[in-house]
Design a protein around this motif. Structure first.
Motif, PDB file in Angstrom:
ATOM      1  N   GLU A  77       0.832  -1.203   0.000  1.00  0.00           N
ATOM      2  CA  GLU A  77       0.000   0.000   0.000  1.00  0.00           C
ATOM      3  C   GLU A  77       0.867   1.253   0.000  1.00  0.00           C
ATOM      4  O   GLU A  77       1.943   1.271   0.604  1.00  0.00           O
ATOM      5  N   TYR A  78       0.388   2.274  -0.687  1.00  0.00           N
ATOM      6  CA  TYR A  78       0.959   3.617  -0.595  1.00  0.00           C
ATOM      7  C   TYR A  78      -0.062   4.472   0.128  1.00  0.00           C
ATOM      8  O   TYR A  78      -1.237   4.520  -0.265  1.00  0.00           O
ATOM      9  N   ALA A  83      -2.365   8.969   6.459  1.00  0.00           N
ATOM     10  CA  ALA A  83      -2.499   7.507   6.465  1.00  0.00           C
ATOM     11  C   ALA A  83      -3.653   7.015   5.604  1.00  0.00           C
ATOM     12  O   ALA A  83      -4.118   5.880   5.763  1.00  0.00           O
ATOM     13  N   ASN A  84      -4.132   7.839   4.664  1.00  0.00           N
ATOM     14  CA  ASN A  84      -5.151   7.397   3.726  1.00  0.00           C
ATOM     15  C   ASN A  84      -4.499   6.626   2.577  1.00  0.00           C
ATOM     16  O   ASN A  84      -3.466   7.043   2.043  1.00  0.00           O
ATOM     17  N   THR A  85      -5.102   5.513   2.193  1.00  0.00           N
ATOM     18  CA  THR A  85      -4.568   4.719   1.093  1.00  0.00           C
ATOM     19  C   THR A  85      -4.775   5.447  -0.229  1.00  0.00           C
ATOM     20  O   THR A  85      -5.891   5.862  -0.556  1.00  0.00           O
ATOM     21  N   ILE A  86      -3.701   5.611  -0.993  1.00  0.00           N
ATOM     22  CA  ILE A  86      -3.791   6.305  -2.282  1.00  0.00           C
ATOM     23  C   ILE A  86      -3.505   5.371  -3.460  1.00  0.00           C
ATOM     24  O   ILE A  86      -3.965   5.612  -4.566  1.00  0.00           O
ATOM     25  N   GLY A 198      -6.522  -4.029  11.093  1.00  0.00           N
ATOM     26  CA  GLY A 198      -6.733  -3.937   9.655  1.00  0.00           C
ATOM     27  C   GLY A 198      -5.696  -3.133   8.903  1.00  0.00           C
ATOM     28  O   GLY A 198      -5.750  -3.062   7.664  1.00  0.00           O
ATOM     29  N   PHE A 199      -4.741  -2.511   9.610  1.00  0.00           N
ATOM     30  CA  PHE A 199      -3.710  -1.735   8.929  1.00  0.00           C
ATOM     31  C   PHE A 199      -2.818  -2.691   8.149  1.00  0.00           C
ATOM     32  O   PHE A 199      -2.243  -3.621   8.704  1.00  0.00           O
ATOM     33  N   HIS A 200      -2.673  -2.457   6.860  1.00  0.00           N
ATOM     34  CA  HIS A 200      -1.975  -3.394   5.976  1.00  0.00           C
ATOM     35  C   HIS A 200      -0.467  -3.136   5.949  1.00  0.00           C
ATOM     36  O   HIS A 200      -0.022  -1.997   5.865  1.00  0.00           O
ATOM     37  N   LEU A 201       0.276  -4.219   5.987  1.00  0.00           N
ATOM     38  CA  LEU A 201       1.717  -4.196   5.760  1.00  0.00           C
ATOM     39  C   LEU A 201       2.032  -5.193   4.652  1.00  0.00           C
ATOM     40  O   LEU A 201       1.354  -6.212   4.536  1.00  0.00           O
ATOM     41  N   PRO A 202       3.029  -4.874   3.831  1.00  0.00           N
ATOM     42  CA  PRO A 202       3.927  -3.717   3.821  1.00  0.00           C
ATOM     43  C   PRO A 202       3.218  -2.443   3.368  1.00  0.00           C
ATOM     44  O   PRO A 202       2.221  -2.497   2.658  1.00  0.00           O
ATOM     45  N   VAL A 203       3.809  -1.307   3.760  1.00  0.00           N
ATOM     46  CA  VAL A 203       3.239  -0.016   3.414  1.00  0.00           C
ATOM     47  C   VAL A 203       4.359   0.984   3.155  1.00  0.00           C
ATOM     48  O   VAL A 203       5.436   0.890   3.754  1.00  0.00           O
ATOM     49  N   THR A 204       4.100   1.909   2.245  1.00  0.00           N
ATOM     50  CA  THR A 204       4.989   3.044   2.011  1.00  0.00           C
ATOM     51  C   THR A 204       4.193   4.298   2.314  1.00  0.00           C
ATOM     52  O   THR A 204       3.143   4.531   1.700  1.00  0.00           O
ATOM     53  N   LEU A 205       4.646   5.080   3.282  1.00  0.00           N
ATOM     54  CA  LEU A 205       3.974   6.312   3.686  1.00  0.00           C
ATOM     55  C   LEU A 205       4.667   7.484   3.012  1.00  0.00           C
ATOM     56  O   LEU A 205       5.872   7.692   3.184  1.00  0.00           O
TER      57      LEU A 205
END
Length: 402
Positions: A77-78, A83-86, A198-205
């Motif tokens: 996820e980006y 912290a909103n998914t884009i 529910g917070f998804h990993l991996p993630v790029t903020l």
């Protein structure tokens, strides 16, 4: 060339060298792996394996040994500063590619290779450092190790990394180029992040100050890696030791850069033990005219031939593609001229490497701080079916039949 008449020498018992030994063994081609260190290279953190290489490991009967020992996932996820998914970028899929992506400790994969090699009686010799090529002829090569002893082989393959000694035989004095970018990262307990359900990993903020990456390190996501890229002036190969030694400066960088990012990042950098932090400078090897010597007896693979910076997660995956395809073609040596086969191998592989380098450069730019007034842009065409769905057996068979 009959590859069964004399064994192949593989220099380097890292991920590429061990995979090559297993792939050659599957084709009944004798080989021995030589490693300069005194034991297996169970060092380093986690690596990302995508469907293109997991298909290879499955064929080599390694995948089932490691699948449940790493973190399986479909996408990265980006998210923005709130912290909103884009965006979501696919890295694997059972439905589309037959495999989820797998993030797993390097040491687990190495152990799995070594176990398989031992069962197949494929030797790995430790404490044997490659020094130089003595002679190369039509029927093989003689090489010398650091202890002065000489050894013969039908071929010698350099799987000895970005600072390859074997490559010096093909390109004397070639020095890998520093990209100007390094990633500073730290291992942390996942509970420190205080993730919401529910917070998804991996993630790029993402932010205008650059990007923080958070990736699981183990199967149950009890440990994560958090990292951020930084521009550096090149200190030289030896100079990185001094940069690496200044652990507190790296901690300070991550904590300072957390400003303007969501709470999850503030939680992550609140406690960073200095022993858990490290730096990975991005080095590249220029596109090389040849990966084989004039007599086609000395070959380089993996990082020795094409070092790929880590943002796209394809360094290890492409090394596996190199060696697996090489073994398939070598097994067909009685049906096709080995010189033509290796020329085809390099041409095909460099085509894929070029496309991956373009993808890597896009991701690199996204992760770095933005110039004033410039908005973040989405990646161009992140449909990576061409990357993940490749069938190298089919590629080789098609070439043999033409």
């Amino acid at each position: 060339m009959d590859p069964e008449t004399k064994e192949i020498a593989i220099i380097g018992a890292g991920l590429a060298g061990l995979c090559l030994a297993l792939a050659l063994g599957q084709q009944n081609i004798a080989c021995t792996v030589y490693e300069s260190r005194s034991a297996s290279l169970n060092i380093g953190g986690a690596i990302m394996l995508s469907p293109n290489s997991l298909r290879i490991l499955d064929d080599l009967e390694v995948y089932e040994c490691i699948r449940e020992k790493g973190f399986n996932f479909d996408y990265v996820e980006y998210r923005d500063v709130e912290a909103n998914t884009i965006e979501k970028h696919e890295f694997g899929s059972y439905e589309k590619h037959g495999y989820k992506a797998l993030r797993i400790y390097r040491s687990i994969v190495i152990d799995a290779f070594l176990t398989k090699l031992a069962k197949r009686n494929i030797p790995v010799v430790y404490g044997m450092k490659f020094k130089c090529i003595v002679t190369e002829a039509e029927d093989g090569v003689i090489w010398e190790s650091a202890d002065g002893s000489q050894h013969s082989a039908s071929m010698l393959v350099g799987a000895d990394g970005i600072h390859s000694t074997v490559r010096d035989y093909l390109y004397s004095g070639l020095t890998p180029a520093f990209s100007g970018i390094a990633i500073i990262g730290a291992k942390l307990p996942a509970m420190q992040l205080k993730l919401t359900p529910g917070f998804h990993l991996p993630v790029t903020l993402m932010s205008k100050r650059g990007a923080f990456i958070i990736a699981p390190q183990d199967v149950h996501c009890t440990e994560v890696m958090i990292g951020k890229q930084k521009r550096f002036e090149d200190p030289g190969i030896a100079g990185w030791d001094a940069v690496e030694a200044d652990k507190q400066s790296m901690v300070d960088f991550l904590q300072k850069e957390a400003q303007g990012f969501p709470e999850i990042i503030h939680n992550a950098v609140s406690i960073i033990p200095t022993e858990n932090i490290a730096i990975w400078p991005f080095y590249t090897v220029p596109r090389l005219e040849r990966w084989s010597s004039p007599q086609y007896r000395i070959i380089i693979v993996g990082d020795a031939a094409h070092a790929i910076p880590p943002p796209a997660g394809q360094g290890t995956n492409q090394a596996y593609e190199d060696v697996y395809m090489f073994a398939l073609l070598l097994a067909q040596a009685k049906k096709a001229d080995i010189r033509k086969a290796l020329n085809f191998w390099q041409s095909y592989r460099q085509g894929r490497i070029g496309a991956i380098m373009a993808l890597t450069n896009q991701i690199n730019l996204r992760r770095m701080p933005k110039e004033e007034g410039k908005e973040d842009e989405q990646l161009e065409d992140f449909n990576l079916d061409w990357l993940y769905s490749v069938d190298l057996k089919e590629v080789v068979d098609d070439w043999i039949c033409t």
